[in-house]
Enzyme design. Structure first.
Site, PDB file in Angstrom:
ATOM      1  N   SER A   1       0.838  -1.199   0.000  1.00 46.49           N
ATOM      2  CA  SER A   1       0.000   0.000   0.000  1.00 46.49           C
ATOM      3  C   SER A   1       0.874   1.250   0.000  1.00 46.49           C
ATOM      4  CB  SER A   1      -0.959  -0.057   1.184  1.00 46.49           C
ATOM      5  OG  SER A   1      -2.004   0.869   1.051  1.00 46.49           O
TER       6      SER A   1
ATOM      7  N   HIS B   1      -7.393  -6.058   1.001  1.00 42.91           N
ATOM      8  CA  HIS B   1      -6.224  -5.186   1.060  1.00 42.91           C
ATOM      9  C   HIS B   1      -5.166  -5.731   2.011  1.00 42.91           C
ATOM     10  CE1 HIS B   1      -4.197  -1.462   0.173  1.00 42.91           C
ATOM     11  NE2 HIS B   1      -4.125  -1.113   1.450  1.00 42.91           N
TER      12      HIS B   1
ATOM     13  N   ASP C   1      -9.512  -6.700  -3.189  1.00 35.59           N
ATOM     14  CA  ASP C   1      -9.008  -5.467  -2.593  1.00 35.59           C
ATOM     15  C   ASP C   1      -9.873  -4.284  -3.040  1.00 35.59           C
ATOM     16  OD1 ASP C   1      -7.559  -3.318  -1.621  1.00 35.59           O
ATOM     17  OD2 ASP C   1      -5.618  -4.077  -2.329  1.00 35.59           O
TER      18      ASP C   1
END
Length: 271
Positions: A95, A245, A217
């Protein structure tokens, strides 16, 4: 927990193993210690040294009340690599951590040997831009959501339907989310770290890269990760099923296998 200083800012890190170094860079609001649940044991078992900094903005690293940007996080990684004399070395990001690694690969290609980019993107689509604005507006409003409500929302945003429908597992997940709330000025600064449109710039990345996306995600959907892989010359791309995620926690075996197999490939410059 060792600490380095970068322009007066404390960045704490952990180190485990006795092999070629891998630096793992965590996402928004999370400690580098999260990697120690699954990825660090796998990397150490595969013969690597795993180094896990906790990004500025998250305790015990400096909270940086004055704010910071992605260039500061890149600078912290440069300082870490140079102080420990690691470069060029391998990186794993997830991320926000992937965004930082991508910018490091552009700014200091001499320090990046290989990179695995998990749950990443190179631009904001309309919905993800709206989600980011909403998160920032909620923080700036000063409203404190009830802990249980916040935990449920975070679970829905970050986990796959497989985890949400597992009645035994979801109870544990909700407990974790309730105990590990987000907040503080450093977290607010990290909310601003997002690639507006960097796909064109990524064509200049020369380090071999592998992009891992998660099928479920909602924060960084697979098609945005595929765009990053297409933008980086020679990058490979993989989608792991039944993961949200936080796929590196939901299916760590598959993620660890993908990381280690990529790092065992002969290193070369991307075409």
């Amino acid at each position: 927990m060792p600490v380095l200083l970068n322009d007066g800012v404390r960045v704490h890190y952990d180190r485990a193993g006795d092999g070629e170094p891998v630096i793992l860079v965590m996402g928004t609001g999370s400690s580098g210690r999260v990697w120690h649940l699954h990825q660090v044991p796998a990397l150490v078992g595969a013969g690597f040294t795993a180094i896990t900094p906790t990004n500025r903005g998250v305790a015990p690293s400096h909270l940086c009340d004055r704010g910071f940007g992605i260039t500061d996080l890149v600078s912290d990684l440069v300082r870490l690599v140079e102080e420990l004399r690691l470069g060029p070395c391998r990186f794993v990001g997830t991320s926000m951590g992937s965004f930082v690694v991508q910018e490091l690969a552009l700014a200091r290609p001499d320090l990046v040997r290989q990179a695995v980019l998990i749950a990443t993107r190179g631009r904001l689509d309309a919905f993800r831009a709206a989600l980011g604005r909403a998160d920032r507006e909620l923080y700036d409003s000063g409203i404190a959501l009830p802990v249980r409500y916040d935990a449920v929302v975070r679970a829905m945003q970050n986990l796959s339907p497989r985890s949400l429908d597992d009645e035994r597992a979801i109870a544990d997940w909700l407990d974790v989310f309730e105990l590990n709330g987000l907040g503080g000025p450093g977290y607010r600064a990290q909310l601003d770290i997002d690639p507006s449109d960097r796909l064109g710039a990524y064509a200049r990345i020369t380090a071999p890269c592998h992009v891992i996306a998660f099928a479920d995600d909602l924060v960084t959907p697979p098609y945005l990760g595929r765009e990053v892989a297409r933008a980086i010359p020679g990058a490979t791309f993989e989608v792991l099923p039944d993961c949200g995620h936080y796929g590196y926690l939901e299916d760590p075996g598959a993620v660890n296998k993908s990381i280690v197999e990529f790092f065992r490939l002969p290193t070369r410059k991307a075409p």
